[in-house]
Scaffold this motif. Structure first.
Motif, PDB file in Angstrom:
ATOM      1  N   ALA A 297     -39.166 -40.379 -43.679  1.00  0.00           N
ATOM      2  CA  ALA A 297     -39.843 -41.158 -42.645  1.00  0.00           C
ATOM      3  C   ALA A 297     -40.515 -40.194 -41.683  1.00  0.00           C
ATOM      4  O   ALA A 297     -39.926 -39.178 -41.287  1.00  0.00           O
ATOM      5  CB  ALA A 297     -38.846 -42.046 -41.916  1.00  0.00           C
ATOM      6  N   VAL A 298     -41.753 -40.493 -41.339  1.00  0.00           N
ATOM      7  CA  VAL A 298     -42.519 -39.633 -40.430  1.00  0.00           C
ATOM      8  C   VAL A 298     -43.000 -40.464 -39.255  1.00  0.00           C
ATOM      9  O   VAL A 298     -43.247 -41.674 -39.372  1.00  0.00           O
ATOM     10  CB  VAL A 298     -43.719 -38.983 -41.156  1.00  0.00           C
ATOM     11  N   ASP A 299     -43.134 -39.801 -38.110  1.00  0.00           N
ATOM     12  CA  ASP A 299     -43.647 -40.496 -36.934  1.00  0.00           C
ATOM     13  C   ASP A 299     -45.161 -40.392 -36.897  1.00  0.00           C
ATOM     14  O   ASP A 299     -45.790 -39.857 -37.823  1.00  0.00           O
ATOM     15  CB  ASP A 299     -43.007 -39.944 -35.655  1.00  0.00           C
ATOM     16  N   ASP A 300     -45.766 -40.883 -35.821  1.00  0.00           N
ATOM     17  CA  ASP A 300     -47.226 -40.893 -35.749  1.00  0.00           C
ATOM     18  C   ASP A 300     -47.821 -39.511 -35.562  1.00  0.00           C
ATOM     19  O   ASP A 300     -49.037 -39.341 -35.624  1.00  0.00           O
ATOM     20  CB  ASP A 300     -47.702 -41.838 -34.639  1.00  0.00           C
ATOM     21  N   ARG A 301     -46.969 -38.501 -35.339  1.00  0.00           N
ATOM     22  CA  ARG A 301     -47.454 -37.118 -35.271  1.00  0.00           C
ATOM     23  C   ARG A 301     -47.296 -36.400 -36.603  1.00  0.00           C
ATOM     24  O   ARG A 301     -47.648 -35.233 -36.733  1.00  0.00           O
ATOM     25  CB  ARG A 301     -46.690 -36.350 -34.188  1.00  0.00           C
ATOM     26  N   GLY A 302     -46.734 -37.096 -37.615  1.00  0.00           N
ATOM     27  CA  GLY A 302     -46.534 -36.492 -38.929  1.00  0.00           C
ATOM     28  C   GLY A 302     -45.243 -35.743 -39.074  1.00  0.00           C
ATOM     29  O   GLY A 302     -44.992 -35.142 -40.130  1.00  0.00           O
ATOM     30  N   ALA A 303     -44.388 -35.747 -38.050  1.00  0.00           N
ATOM     31  CA  ALA A 303     -43.115 -35.034 -38.114  1.00  0.00           C
ATOM     32  C   ALA A 303     -42.096 -35.852 -38.897  1.00  0.00           C
ATOM     33  O   ALA A 303     -42.016 -37.078 -38.753  1.00  0.00           O
ATOM     34  CB  ALA A 303     -42.596 -34.752 -36.704  1.00  0.00           C
TER      35      ALA A 303
END
Length: 727
Positions: free
Chosen positions: A49-55
């Protein structure tokens, strides 16, 4: 902050390790000793799972069987059912369940991450109904699993003190809204318009009330179904039985599917029998004409020759009286003349008969007529329009059985799509049909058979009682004897598995454990797809042969997955030898490229047999195509591409392009054609180690030969606007 779940790849490995390293000691308590690289490699489903920053903020793996405890991968569900109450779970089977084997997420996002990952798993695995979780009793259920997984009680009579593992479950309905299917109504128009416009770029051109008009025009030949969720229409499937099949029958290879008409087999048998009778009758008549001609020729020669002898005898009698020969001399002359006359008579009769036979002519058998398809009733109905909210794509199979129920006398549901169109979710259940060479039809054809919806295939090893059914399925297949050898115990190490649906054989496979998996790593680019260090030597499976009823083509990956679970293997290979085409039901496997080999000329002081990675591995007979898959690849099905690709010439560049296209692990190109004078080169591929081009152009890489159409000819014209090539 938006959280998105996606497949985890090897590029995510360092980020996942960094994520888990912070609480590695806690994770070991929860899941036991773990290795992220091994989890990513061996588990069937790995996602992050990634956040909206791609992390990367979360990671999870699921597999087809538990990795804790002493469960047998082939019987784990039965073993679990003997301990926990699973009998009340409707339709429970290994084909519709998975097991959560690892999970971790940043605490601030863990609840959202878990929900996204599980929803993604249910969306991708549209057959999956439940996810199980097994944890040691010493490790209580922890957040966020607590509250999302329900404990499974023990069976009555089981002593809890003797059970060291706890079982939990999560159901599809707990995470996803269930979709239902019903007949369409005009009132659904307002709900359907946004869905239709989102999936049809030129929707405005159809008019404001296009969908309402289609629904309203329902009759015996035209039907419409709606997918409903939360009281709203979320999808539309419009069907018609008014289908003109003649052009499809001419352009596509539909003989396997009885040309989509009813009673084709019976009619074809009748036509063949009539043809055989007609040919036998005509052959008898021809033989009778020949015999009559011979008799007439023989009689004519006899009559003429007898007349000739009578005239000659009268002349000879007059001559004998004048010459005054004795009776003995006359008898000798008569005998000599009689023998000469008989010889001449037979010669003339033979010549006359030969000429008479030539006059009648040789028997020419008329070609067997085909079945007049226009006289047979259609066995197919057609998808006129389909749209569905992407949220419910994973439940699209629920629309198919109701569609067939509307047309109980039809066996096939067909649809055509433009070659460059995006594939709709419903097409994952449809089989692509090969276009005839030179067909140039404007759309690609797909079909779905009613029987393919009967449920998952039941996989069992073949036993002696299956011999009759197996031989009937194999019919005249050249591998028939090899299968019977296995049943007779003559092929040590090989096993035959049967895939059955409602008791009938739908597919058969002959497999054995791979004796030397290192051979594949040595000669093929296998390392691009697996990390061999995470697999044992006995976890590789050779698929010696696989035969599938074409209508169950889409079920082949599930069949092989179950066989791998039963045999305790993780990787499967299929080695196809020269002149063996790669069948469509193996398209789900990935074609491996051969490694670049050394030049065939070596310095005199070097033994080429000792230059390889291993000295005792022989190169497989070649040039073979090696197909590969594993649990991870089986969970990432290839996408179909109907883009028509024509490659001109058999140069190194052209063949390299085709090789690259057919070995893409996530795409299956159905319409690649190579045009070259003489077709493909016909020698074993050898590569120069110091150059990019093929060594001496000795390329016949079997993957190229088996997965693209080859036209022997030269390019004479190219119409870019019409997208046609003239050869």
């Amino acid at each position: 902050m938006a959280i998105v779940a996606r497949h985890a790849t090897s590029q995510d490995l360092p980020h996942i390790k960094d994520l888990c390293e912070v609480e590695s000691h806690i994770l070991e308590k929860h899941w036991g000793p773990y290795n992220i690289s091994r989890l990513l490699e061996r588990n069937a489903f790995s996602c992050c799972a990634v956040d909206d920053r791609g992390a990367v903020v979360g990671f999870a793996t699921l597999h087809h069987f538990p990795t804790v405890g002493d469960f047998n991968p082939s019987t784990w569900l039965e073993d679990a059912g003997a301990t926990w109450k699973m009998a009340d779970m409707e339709g429970l089977s290994v084909s519709n369940t998975m097991v959560l084997t690892f999970f971790f997420a940043e605490h601030v996002h863990e609840e959202e991450v878990l929900n996204e990952i599980i929803r993604m798993a249910f969306s991708i695995c549209n057959d999956m109904e439940r996810i199980f979780l097994f944890l040691p009793n010493s490790n209580p259920l922890f957040a966020p699993l607590l509250g999302n997984f329900d404990p499974i009680p023990l069976n009555d009579g089981i002593d809890a003190s003797n059970v060291t593992i706890s079982a939990f479950r999560a159901s599809r309905g707990d995470f996803m809204t269930e979709m239902s299917v019903r007949p369409a109504m005009v009132e659904d128009h307002d709900d359907l318009v946004p869905v239709f416009k989102a999936q049809k770029e030129d929707a405005e051109e159809y008019g404001e009330f296009f969908l309402a008009n289609m629904i309203q025009s329902e009759d015996e030949q035209n039907k419409a179904l709606v997918a409903e969720a939360n009281g709203r229409a979320m999808g539309l499937l419009v069907l018609t039985a008014d289908v003109q099949l003649s052009e499809l029958q001419q352009k596509f290879e539909l003989e396997t599917y009885d040309f989509l008409v009813q009673n084709y087999s019976e009619e074809a048998t009748s036509v063949h029998e009539e043809h055989v009778k007609r040919v036998a009758r005509m052959r008898a008549e021809h033989a009778e004409r020949i015999e009559t001609a011979r008799k007439e020729a023989r009689a004519s020669v006899q009559e003429e020759f007898d007349q000739y002898l009578a005239e000659r005898q009268e002349e000879e009698e007059n001559e004998e009286e004048e010459e005054g020969k004795t009776e003995e001399q006359l008898d000798e002359e008569r005998k000599a003349k009689e023998e000469a006359d008989n010889t001449e008579r037979m010669k003339q009769i033979a010549e006359a008969e030969e000429y008479a036979v030539m006059e009648v002519g040789d028997f020419v058998e008329d070609p067997e007529p085909g079945v007049n398809l226009d006289l047979l009733e259609s066995n197919a109905f057609f998808v006129t329009l389909f749209c569905l909210d992407p949220v419910y794509d994973c439940q699209v199979d629920k629309m198919l059985q109701p569609a067939f129920d509307l047309f109980p006398d039809k066996e096939y549901l067909i649809m055509t799509v433009p070659h460059k169109a995006k594939k709709a979710s419903i097409m994952r259940h449809f089989i692509p049909i090969k276009e005839k060479l030179g067909g140039n039809f404007s759309h690609a054809l797909y079909l779905c058979h009613r029987a393919s919806l009967l449920g998952p295939l039941s996989i069992t090893p073949a036993v002696a009682d299956d011999r009759e059914a197996l031989l009937e399925f194999l019919e005249e297949d050249p591998e028939r004897e090899a299968y019977t050898d296995v049943l007779d115990g003559k092929a040590e190490g090989s096993t035959v598995y049967l895939a059955k649906v409602i008791g009938q054989i739908a597919a058969v496979a002959r497999v054995r454990r791979c004796a030397a998996p290192g051979t594949y790593s040595k000669f093929y680019e296998l390392d691009s797809f697996i990390d061999s260090s995470h697999y044992g030597g006995d976890e590789h499976l050779d698929v010696e042969n696989l035969l599938v009823n074409p209508i169950f083509t889409r079920s082949t990956p599930g069949m092989l997955r179950q066989i791998m679970c039963v045999t305790g293997t993780c990787c499967a290979y299929c080695l196809l030898h020269p002149s063996v085409p790669i069948p469509e039901y193996l398209d789900f496997m990935t074609i491996l490229c051969m490694r670049r080999l050394q030049d065939s000329t070596f310095p005199p002081d070097i033994d080429p047999a000792r230059t390889g990675l291993t000295t005792d591995l022989k190169m497989p007979p070649g040039p073979p195509a090696l197909l590969h898959t594993n649990f991870r690849l089986l969970m990432q099905p290839k996408k179909d591409s109907d883009t028509r690709i024509v490659v001109i010439g058999s140069s190194d560049a052209a063949l390299s392009l085709v090789e690259g296209l057919i070995s893409v692990p996530y795409l299956t190109f159905h319409r690649i054609t190579l045009v070259a004078p003489g077709g493909l080169p016909d020698r074993l591929p050898r590569f120069r180690h110091d150059r990019l081009n093929y060594f001496d152009k000795e390329l016949l890489w079997h993957g190229v030969a088996g997965k693209c159409g080859v036209v022997e000819g030269s390019l004479v014209g190219l119409d870019r606007q019409a997208s046609t090539v003239s050869v």
